[in-house]
Design a protein around this motif. Structure first.
Motif, PDB file in Angstrom:
ATOM      1  N   PHE A  18       0.849  -1.196   0.037  1.00  0.00           N
ATOM      2  CA  PHE A  18       0.019   0.047   0.044  1.00  0.00           C
ATOM      3  C   PHE A  18       0.690   1.206   0.080  1.00  0.00           C
ATOM      4  N   VAL A  19       1.897   1.190   0.994  1.00  0.00           N
ATOM      5  CA  VAL A  19       2.849   2.361   0.735  1.00  0.00           C
ATOM      6  C   VAL A  19       3.385   2.424  -0.509  1.00  0.00           C
ATOM      7  N   ALA A  20       4.093   1.394  -1.083  1.00  0.00           N
ATOM      8  CA  ALA A  20       4.653   1.381  -2.463  1.00  0.00           C
ATOM      9  C   ALA A  20       3.591   1.977  -3.496  1.00  0.00           C
ATOM     10  N   PHE A  21       2.282   1.732  -3.438  1.00  0.00           N
ATOM     11  CA  PHE A  21       1.565   2.149  -4.175  1.00  0.00           C
ATOM     12  C   PHE A  21       1.230   3.529  -4.256  1.00  0.00           C
ATOM     13  N   SER A  22       1.378   3.944  -2.862  1.00  0.00           N
ATOM     14  CA  SER A  22       1.158   5.512  -2.649  1.00  0.00           C
ATOM     15  C   SER A  22       2.388   6.415  -3.314  1.00  0.00           C
ATOM     16  N   ILE A  23       3.693   5.493  -3.188  1.00  0.00           N
ATOM     17  CA  ILE A  23       4.692   6.385  -3.467  1.00  0.00           C
ATOM     18  C   ILE A  23       4.508   6.525  -5.088  1.00  0.00           C
ATOM     19  N   LEU A  24       4.173   5.495  -5.713  1.00  0.00           N
ATOM     20  CA  LEU A  24       4.207   5.246  -7.186  1.00  0.00           C
ATOM     21  C   LEU A  24       2.973   6.249  -7.712  1.00  0.00           C
ATOM     22  N   PHE A  25       2.012   6.276  -6.748  1.00  0.00           N
ATOM     23  CA  PHE A  25       0.850   7.245  -7.261  1.00  0.00           C
ATOM     24  C   PHE A  25       1.404   8.513  -7.106  1.00  0.00           C
ATOM     25  N   MET A  26       2.095   9.136  -6.048  1.00  0.00           N
ATOM     26  CA  MET A  26       2.534  10.473  -5.734  1.00  0.00           C
ATOM     27  C   MET A  26       3.488  10.849  -7.147  1.00  0.00           C
ATOM     28  N   THR A  27       4.467   9.782  -7.365  1.00  0.00           N
ATOM     29  CA  THR A  27       5.312  10.057  -8.228  1.00  0.00           C
ATOM     30  C   THR A  27       4.661  10.183  -9.765  1.00  0.00           C
ATOM     31  N   ILE A  28       3.929   9.593 -10.063  1.00  0.00           N
ATOM     32  CA  ILE A  28       3.153   9.917 -11.483  1.00  0.00           C
ATOM     33  C   ILE A  28       2.493  11.215 -11.328  1.00  0.00           C
ATOM     34  N   GLU A  29       1.574  11.353 -10.163  1.00  0.00           N
ATOM     35  CA  GLU A  29       0.859  12.975  -9.970  1.00  0.00           C
ATOM     36  C   GLU A  29       1.736  14.112 -10.156  1.00  0.00           C
ATOM     37  N   SER A  30       2.920  13.869  -9.490  1.00  0.00           N
ATOM     38  CA  SER A  30       4.124  14.739  -9.479  1.00  0.00           C
ATOM     39  C   SER A  30       4.598  15.220 -10.765  1.00  0.00           C
ATOM     40  N   VAL A  31       4.797  13.999 -11.587  1.00  0.00           N
ATOM     41  CA  VAL A  31       5.402  14.342 -12.879  1.00  0.00           C
ATOM     42  C   VAL A  31       4.438  15.182 -13.809  1.00  0.00           C
ATOM     43  N   PHE A  32       3.347  14.731 -13.810  1.00  0.00           N
ATOM     44  CA  PHE A  32       2.069  15.402 -14.682  1.00  0.00           C
ATOM     45  C   PHE A  32       1.895  16.886 -14.109  1.00  0.00           C
ATOM     46  N   ASP A  33       1.896  17.025 -12.882  1.00  0.00           N
ATOM     47  CA  ASP A  33       1.878  18.354 -12.369  1.00  0.00           C
ATOM     48  C   ASP A  33       2.866  19.254 -12.743  1.00  0.00           C
ATOM     49  N   ILE A  34       4.202  18.824 -12.714  1.00  0.00           N
ATOM     50  CA  ILE A  34       5.180  19.546 -13.011  1.00  0.00           C
ATOM     51  C   ILE A  34       5.189  19.927 -14.740  1.00  0.00           C
ATOM     52  N   LEU A  35       5.027  18.698 -15.288  1.00  0.00           N
ATOM     53  CA  LEU A  35       5.081  18.893 -16.855  1.00  0.00           C
ATOM     54  C   LEU A  35       3.923  19.528 -17.372  1.00  0.00           C
ATOM     55  N   TYR A  36       2.793  19.395 -17.041  1.00  0.00           N
ATOM     56  CA  TYR A  36       1.415  20.020 -17.567  1.00  0.00           C
ATOM     57  C   TYR A  36       0.813  21.018 -16.752  1.00  0.00           C
ATOM     58  N   GLN A  37       1.136  21.078 -15.532  1.00  0.00           N
ATOM     59  CA  GLN A  37       0.346  21.652 -14.451  1.00  0.00           C
ATOM     60  C   GLN A  37      -1.079  21.374 -14.529  1.00  0.00           C
ATOM     61  N   ARG A  38      -1.238  20.224 -14.720  1.00  0.00           N
ATOM     62  CA  ARG A  38      -2.693  19.393 -14.699  1.00  0.00           C
ATOM     63  C   ARG A  38      -2.350  18.035 -14.213  1.00  0.00           C
ATOM     64  N   LEU A  39      -3.550  17.589 -13.667  1.00  0.00           N
ATOM     65  CA  LEU A  39      -3.237  16.024 -13.253  1.00  0.00           C
ATOM     66  C   LEU A  39      -4.114  15.418 -14.322  1.00  0.00           C
ATOM     67  N   PRO A  40      -3.843  13.992 -14.637  1.00  0.00           N
ATOM     68  CA  PRO A  40      -4.757  13.044 -15.764  1.00  0.00           C
ATOM     69  C   PRO A  40      -5.946  12.981 -14.609  1.00  0.00           C
ATOM     70  N   GLU A  41      -7.249  13.333 -14.874  1.00  0.00           N
ATOM     71  CA  GLU A  41      -8.236  13.428 -14.128  1.00  0.00           C
ATOM     72  C   GLU A  41      -8.600  11.979 -13.826  1.00  0.00           C
ATOM     73  N   LYS A  42      -8.805  11.471 -15.074  1.00  0.00           N
ATOM     74  CA  LYS A  42      -9.383   9.920 -15.103  1.00  0.00           C
ATOM     75  C   LYS A  42      -8.434   9.082 -14.346  1.00  0.00           C
ATOM     76  N   LEU A  43      -7.310   9.217 -14.481  1.00  0.00           N
ATOM     77  CA  LEU A  43      -6.265   8.162 -13.689  1.00  0.00           C
ATOM     78  C   LEU A  43      -6.048   8.376 -12.394  1.00  0.00           C
ATOM     79  N   THR A  44      -6.290   9.842 -12.016  1.00  0.00           N
ATOM     80  CA  THR A  44      -6.107  10.174 -10.455  1.00  0.00           C
ATOM     81  C   THR A  44      -7.778   9.567  -9.978  1.00  0.00           C
ATOM     82  N   TRP A  45      -8.576   9.766 -10.484  1.00  0.00           N
ATOM     83  CA  TRP A  45      -9.804   9.172  -9.751  1.00  0.00           C
ATOM     84  C   TRP A  45      -9.788   7.504  -9.822  1.00  0.00           C
ATOM     85  N   PHE A  46      -9.312   7.003 -10.773  1.00  0.00           N
ATOM     86  CA  PHE A  46      -9.037   5.473 -10.828  1.00  0.00           C
ATOM     87  C   PHE A  46      -8.275   4.899  -9.568  1.00  0.00           C
ATOM     88  N   LEU A  47      -7.126   5.572  -9.514  1.00  0.00           N
ATOM     89  CA  LEU A  47      -6.045   5.266  -8.510  1.00  0.00           C
ATOM     90  C   LEU A  47      -6.662   5.680  -7.046  1.00  0.00           C
TER      91      LEU A  47
END
Length: 161
Positions: A18-47
């Motif tokens: 669960f902790v590993a999943f949360s770290i992976l989630f935060m990494t993916i979301e951070s990359v999207f936020d830095i690159l696009y200043q938006r989060l992938p909405e469907k992926l975010t809600w799915f996760l």
């Protein structure tokens, strides 16, 4: 006693996943936020929904787990409301990410993670203002700071499990 040890070991392993999943989630979301200043909405809600299901699979009574999930949802819901009131000066994605963290870590720990993230954002903002790389109107992606907050939360706890 042996069965209890095996059960404890299995639960600890689930928590580590669960902790590993949360770290992976935060990494993916951070990359999207830095690159696009938006989060992938469907992926975010799915996760986020995956986190709720994972919480249910960790065990406990369904009413107890649901109460925990609802309480954990509160910090993110407040940020979502702040996003609505401020016409998204505070991004909705930030609120959803906090909802995700709340489901996994609970409301109290999520507030601690948020506090560390806000402190990191403030420190970086001051440095950027001092070296005149940014001005007061500049917006910064916040999810990477929540990731930093999660890191400091783990440091304070003394580990990842």
């Amino acid at each position: 006693m042996h069965a209890a040890d095996a059960e404890d070991k299995e639960r600890k392993m689930k928590v580590e996943y669960f902790v590993a999943f949360s770290i992976l989630f935060m990494t993916i979301e951070s990359v999207f936020d830095i690159l696009y200043q938006r989060l992938p909405e469907k992926l975010t809600w799915f996760l986020f929904l995956l986190a709720v299901v994972g919480k249910l699979l960790l065990g406990g009574s369904i009413p107890g787990v649901l109460a925990e999930v609802i309480k954990g949802f509160i910090p993110g819901a407040i940020i979502l409301l702040g996003g609505k009131v401020s016409r998204e000066s505070i991004g909705y994605g930030d609120g959803v990410v906090l909802c995700f963290l709340g489901v996994i870590y609970g409301a109290k720990d999520t507030l601690e993670i948020l506090m560390y993230g806000l402190l990191a954002a403030a420190a970086v903002s001051v440095v950027l203002l001092v070296v005149r790389k940014k001005n007061k109107k500049t917006t910064l992606p916040f999810v990477p700071f929540l990731s930093i907050g999660l890191f400091f939360y783990f440091v304070r706890k003394g580990g990842f499990a």
